[in-house]
Design a protein around this motif. Structure first.
Motif, short mmCIF file in Angstrom:
data_model
loop_
_atom_site.label_atom_id
_atom_site.label_comp_id
_atom_site.label_asym_id
_atom_site.label_seq_id
_atom_site.Cartn_x
_atom_site.Cartn_y
_atom_site.Cartn_z
N GLY A 73 2.01 6.36 13.00
CA GLY A 73 0.51 6.05 12.30
C GLY A 73 -0.12 4.98 12.72
O GLY A 73 0.38 4.08 13.19
N GLU A 74 -1.34 5.20 12.27
CA GLU A 74 -2.41 4.08 12.61
C GLU A 74 -2.82 3.41 11.32
O GLU A 74 -3.00 4.47 10.48
CB GLU A 74 -3.50 4.39 13.52
N VAL A 75 -3.05 2.31 11.04
CA VAL A 75 -3.59 1.71 9.90
C VAL A 75 -5.15 1.35 9.99
O VAL A 75 -5.35 0.65 11.10
CB VAL A 75 -2.75 0.57 9.15
N ALA A 76 -5.94 1.79 9.26
CA ALA A 76 -7.42 1.29 9.55
C ALA A 76 -7.51 -0.24 9.43
O ALA A 76 -6.86 -0.88 8.35
CB ALA A 76 -8.14 2.22 8.64
N TRP A 77 -8.36 -0.66 10.05
CA TRP A 77 -8.54 -2.11 9.72
C TRP A 77 -9.73 -2.21 8.77
O TRP A 77 -10.88 -2.07 9.27
CB TRP A 77 -8.92 -2.61 11.09
N GLY B 100 0.87 -1.34 0.14
CA GLY B 100 -0.07 0.05 -0.10
C GLY B 100 0.71 1.29 -0.05
O GLY B 100 0.62 2.15 -0.77
N LEU B 101 1.90 1.12 0.86
CA LEU B 101 2.82 2.53 0.85
C LEU B 101 3.22 2.67 -0.47
O LEU B 101 3.54 3.84 -1.06
CB LEU B 101 3.88 2.23 1.82
N ALA B 102 4.00 1.44 -1.36
CA ALA B 102 4.50 1.68 -2.51
C ALA B 102 3.42 2.12 -3.65
O ALA B 102 3.81 3.17 -4.30
CB ALA B 102 4.93 0.48 -3.07
N LEU B 103 2.60 1.70 -3.51
CA LEU B 103 1.24 1.93 -4.73
C LEU B 103 0.86 3.44 -4.29
O LEU B 103 0.11 4.08 -5.50
CB LEU B 103 0.04 1.14 -4.52
N THR B 104 0.86 3.88 -3.24
CA THR B 104 0.49 5.48 -3.24
C THR B 104 1.29 6.55 -2.77
O THR B 104 1.22 7.56 -2.52
CB THR B 104 -0.65 5.46 -1.74
N TRP B 105 2.90 6.00 -2.99
CA TRP B 105 3.98 7.04 -2.90
C TRP B 105 3.90 7.93 -3.99
O TRP B 105 3.54 7.57 -5.28
CB TRP B 105 5.12 6.21 -2.86
N ASP C 218 -11.90 2.77 -2.79
CA ASP C 218 -11.86 4.13 -2.47
C ASP C 218 -12.54 4.75 -1.51
O ASP C 218 -12.28 5.90 -1.04
CB ASP C 218 -12.11 4.84 -3.89
N ARG C 219 -13.63 4.21 -0.94
CA ARG C 219 -14.45 4.56 0.21
C ARG C 219 -13.82 4.26 1.29
O ARG C 219 -14.51 4.61 2.38
CB ARG C 219 -15.93 4.33 0.04
N SER C 220 -13.10 3.36 1.44
CA SER C 220 -12.53 2.62 2.63
C SER C 220 -11.47 3.58 3.50
O SER C 220 -10.89 4.44 2.61
CB SER C 220 -11.75 1.35 2.41
N ALA C 221 -11.55 3.52 4.85
CA ALA C 221 -10.45 4.32 5.51
C ALA C 221 -9.27 3.73 5.20
O ALA C 221 -8.09 4.43 5.73
CB ALA C 221 -10.95 4.45 7.16
N LEU C 222 -8.93 2.57 4.83
CA LEU C 222 -7.60 1.92 4.82
C LEU C 222 -6.72 2.67 3.92
O LEU C 222 -5.63 3.15 4.34
CB LEU C 222 -7.86 0.38 4.36
N SER D 248 -5.64 6.03 5.49
CA SER D 248 -4.64 5.78 6.65
C SER D 248 -3.29 5.62 6.09
O SER D 248 -2.40 6.01 6.63
CB SER D 248 -5.28 4.81 7.54
N VAL D 249 -3.00 4.91 4.88
CA VAL D 249 -1.85 4.73 4.41
C VAL D 249 -1.27 5.73 3.95
O VAL D 249 -0.03 6.05 3.89
CB VAL D 249 -1.69 3.35 3.44
N VAL D 250 -1.84 6.51 3.06
CA VAL D 250 -1.44 7.86 2.56
C VAL D 250 -0.99 8.84 3.59
O VAL D 250 0.06 9.36 3.29
CB VAL D 250 -2.44 8.44 1.66
N ALA D 251 -1.73 8.77 4.77
CA ALA D 251 -1.36 9.69 5.90
C ALA D 251 -0.09 9.22 6.60
O ALA D 251 0.86 9.88 6.82
CB ALA D 251 -2.41 9.79 6.93
N LEU D 252 0.26 7.80 6.54
CA LEU D 252 1.41 7.22 7.13
C LEU D 252 2.64 7.65 6.32
O LEU D 252 3.62 7.86 6.71
CB LEU D 252 1.14 5.75 7.18
N GLY D 253 2.31 7.66 4.79
CA GLY D 253 3.37 7.90 3.90
C GLY D 253 3.99 9.30 4.19
O GLY D 253 5.03 9.64 4.11
N GLU D 254 2.79 10.44 4.25
CA GLU D 254 3.16 11.87 4.57
C GLU D 254 4.00 11.65 5.80
O GLU D 254 4.98 12.62 5.85
CB GLU D 254 1.97 12.47 4.57
N SER D 255 3.73 11.08 6.89
CA SER D 255 4.65 11.31 7.75
C SER D 255 5.82 10.78 8.00
O SER D 255 6.73 11.40 8.68
CB SER D 255 3.53 10.45 9.29
#
Length: 256
Positions: free
Chosen positions: A199-203, A21-26, A221-225, A228-235
């Motif tokens: 960060g926290e990853v949505a379940w 997820g991190l790689a795909l949204t980087w 696209d409507r999931s919080a997952l 949350s991963v995009v926000a983690l990448g930003e951090s």
């Protein structure tokens, strides 16, 4: 070359799914290194739906012939609709011991790749302490993320690993909270373990199957997952900033 490692201390808590997820949204070019020594290349079998590609197994042989740096670019498999390329992991766990002499050479080759292409690196290190664990990559990471739940057994295992992990790391060691139950808050976890939560990853197990098994989800696209991963990448990028502007990326949505 910002280098970020994702790992766990007690088995699977979505480490590989989070790495994908991190790689795909980087937002800029990134190489995902599947460095989990357990074998089987969960990313090729999962997100890539069984496609066969050469990767780390072939680099072990290239290293023996002092050709690892030359062969590395040809072993990177572009992941469509993203800025990411994948270095697939071992095909079999029996090869894990052969990696012990490879990680330092791979780290040097990745640094050379950064000079040529300016990529970032995300490492899926799997479970810490296994034979063939990518310790040189972990120790050189800008940020090492330990994925954990918040139950007492999980936190106790993390606590037992932290002194050695912090002593051996040249960068930051941070926690990522995952799992279905959040018994303690991030502030409580940070206070108890003395390590910041990045960060926290949505379940959302159903949505996660897009990254873990290559199964498109209509509600992804409507999931919080993904948010949350995009926000983690930003951090993470804020902890290891670059001077270059982020490049535009294509969507890592439901088509490849």
């Amino acid at each position: 070359m910002p280098l970020f490692t994702v790992a766990s201390v007690s088995g699977s808590l979505g480490v590989t799914t989070l790495s994908v997820g991190l790689a795909l949204t980087w937002p800029r070019p990134v190489v995902l290194v599947e460095a989990d020594p357990s074998g089987g290349s969960a990313i090729l079998a999962g997100y890539c739906t069984g496609v066969a590609r050469p990767g780390l197994s072939e680099l072990v042989l290239a290293h023996r012939h002092h050709q690892l740096a030359d062969e590395l670019p040809s072993r990177l498999f572009p992941l469509a609709d993203s800025n990411a390329s994948l270095l697939p992991g071992l095909r079999a766990h029996q090869q894990a011991a052969s990696l012990l002499g490879v990680w330092d050479a791979l780290l040097d080759a990745l640094r050379g790749l950064e000079v040529d292409t300016g990529v970032d690196i995300v490492v899926d290190a799997g479970r810490l302490g296994m034979v063939g664990s990518p310790e040189p990559l972990i120790s050189e990471s800008d940020v090492t993320m330990v994925v954990t739940g918040t139950g007492l057994p999980e936190l106790a295992r993390v606590r037992s690993w932290l002194p050695g992990l912090q002593e051996g790391s040249l960068g930051d060691v941070r926690l990522v909270i995952a799992g279905p139950a959040r018994r303690y808050s991030t502030s409580e976890v940070t206070k108890t373990l003395g390590v910041p939560v990045v960060g926290e990853v949505a379940w959302d197990p159903d949505a996660a199957r897009w990254w873990s098994h290559g199964e498109p989800q209509r509600r992804f696209d409507r999931s919080a997952l993904p948010r949350s991963v995009v926000a983690l990448g930003e951090s993470l990028r804020a902890l290891a900033p670059r001077t270059e502007d982020a490049l535009p990326r294509t969507s890592a949505g439901a088509e490849r």
